[in-house]
Design an enzyme around this catalytic site. Sequence first.
Site, PDB file in Angstrom:
ATOM      1  N   HIS A  26       0.864  -1.183   0.000  1.00  0.00           N
ATOM      2  CA  HIS A  26       0.000   0.000   0.000  1.00  0.00           C
ATOM      3  C   HIS A  26       0.906   1.240   0.000  1.00  0.00           C
ATOM      4  CE1 HIS A  26      -3.959  -1.598   2.078  1.00  0.00           C
ATOM      5  NE2 HIS A  26      -4.169  -1.431   0.782  1.00  0.00           N
ATOM      6  N   CYS A  77      -2.668   3.047   9.245  1.00  0.00           N
ATOM      7  CA  CYS A  77      -3.719   2.124   8.777  1.00  0.00           C
ATOM      8  C   CYS A  77      -4.935   2.155   9.692  1.00  0.00           C
ATOM      9  CB  CYS A  77      -3.232   0.680   8.762  1.00  0.00           C
ATOM     10  SG  CYS A  77      -1.788   0.364   7.799  1.00  0.00           S
TER      11      CYS A  77
HETATM   12  N1  ARG Z   1      -4.100  -7.069   6.673  1.00  0.00           N
HETATM   13  C1  ARG Z   1      -4.481  -5.846   6.062  1.00  0.00           C
HETATM   14  C2  ARG Z   1      -4.448  -5.981   4.554  1.00  0.00           C
HETATM   15  O1  ARG Z   1      -3.525  -6.565   4.044  1.00  0.00           O
HETATM   16  C3  ARG Z   1      -3.605  -4.737   6.515  1.00  0.00           C
HETATM   17  C4  ARG Z   1      -3.995  -3.409   5.972  1.00  0.00           C
HETATM   18  C5  ARG Z   1      -3.157  -2.306   6.499  1.00  0.00           C
HETATM   19  N2  ARG Z   1      -3.643  -1.052   6.120  1.00  0.00           N
HETATM   20  C6  ARG Z   1      -2.970  -0.126   5.446  1.00  0.00           C
HETATM   21  N3  ARG Z   1      -3.505   1.032   5.289  1.00  0.00           N
HETATM   22  N4  ARG Z   1      -1.790  -0.358   4.937  1.00  0.00           N
HETATM   23  O2  ARG Z   1      -5.326  -5.526   3.869  1.00  0.00           O
END
Ligand code: ARG
Length: 292
Positions: free
Chosen positions: A191, A285
Amino acid sequence: MTSVSFAGPGDEPIVLDVATPVAQVRVPTTRRYLMCPPAYFTVEYVINPWMDPTEPIDTALAMAQWTALKETYERLGHHVSVIDPQPGLPDMVFSANSGTVIEGRVLGSRFRAPQRAAEAEHFRRWFLANGYGRVVMPERTNEAEGDFTWTGKYLLAGTGFRTDPLAHSEAQEALGVPVISLQLTDPRYYHLDVALFVLADDLIAYYPEAFSTGSREVLRRLFPDAVIATAEDAACLGLNAVSDGRHVVLPVEATSLADEVARRGFEPVFVDVSELRKSGGGPKCCSMELRD
Ligand code: ARG
């Protein structure tokens, strides 16, 4: 010591010491965040390289760390709204993935992984129940602030692992802001918000190695003064940080990043997010910014 010299009246130059410039005074602004307690947090599926379902998860510890993060924001004078967690949605704690809110306009989300798909509708209902009149739901895969970062001028938009590049133009249309597409290339930094964050208007911090060559050039052009994170800072998800323009909330392990932002006049505020990191998450997050 830094010095400057001038030609003097005689043969000897005049040498003056120049004190190290005083770091800029950074002014915080009050923020609003939407957070979701990790009541049902666990790691039971794998949708990024951080997740390992064989590693035990301490949900109570995750809750304690999340509560400390929320209290940190409140102590800094920010407002936190809370959405109800839902059983069966262990990643709902990562609220930043469920909406991009700019000047009261909301672009919802559409998750890539079917395991997370139902989160989007809970957040859509929250927005409608909380007075947001302009809510658009995307057609394309769009993991909201996971891949969208508002700088105050541009919407930096990541793609490569989650958010569909076609969601970038959708975001530009729905929110009426200029979108800059950036290509992510390292699966650990799946991300945008684990590779880059905004410190203040026109100032970002990022880890160049997480981006394609062309995207690095774009970032260098737009943000020549950016803070460049080290591999260690990135590897503890140190870039998953939240700045209010003065205070920078970041994982306790991100020590060189903290030193660097302190040199730029910011105040690092450490939080322990060890349990949430097992799912690939950090402070940002867990914090959707509500820019009303
Ligand atoms: N386990 C989640 C996923 O992979 C973690 C998300 C983390 N959020 C973020 N904004 N990077 O979707």
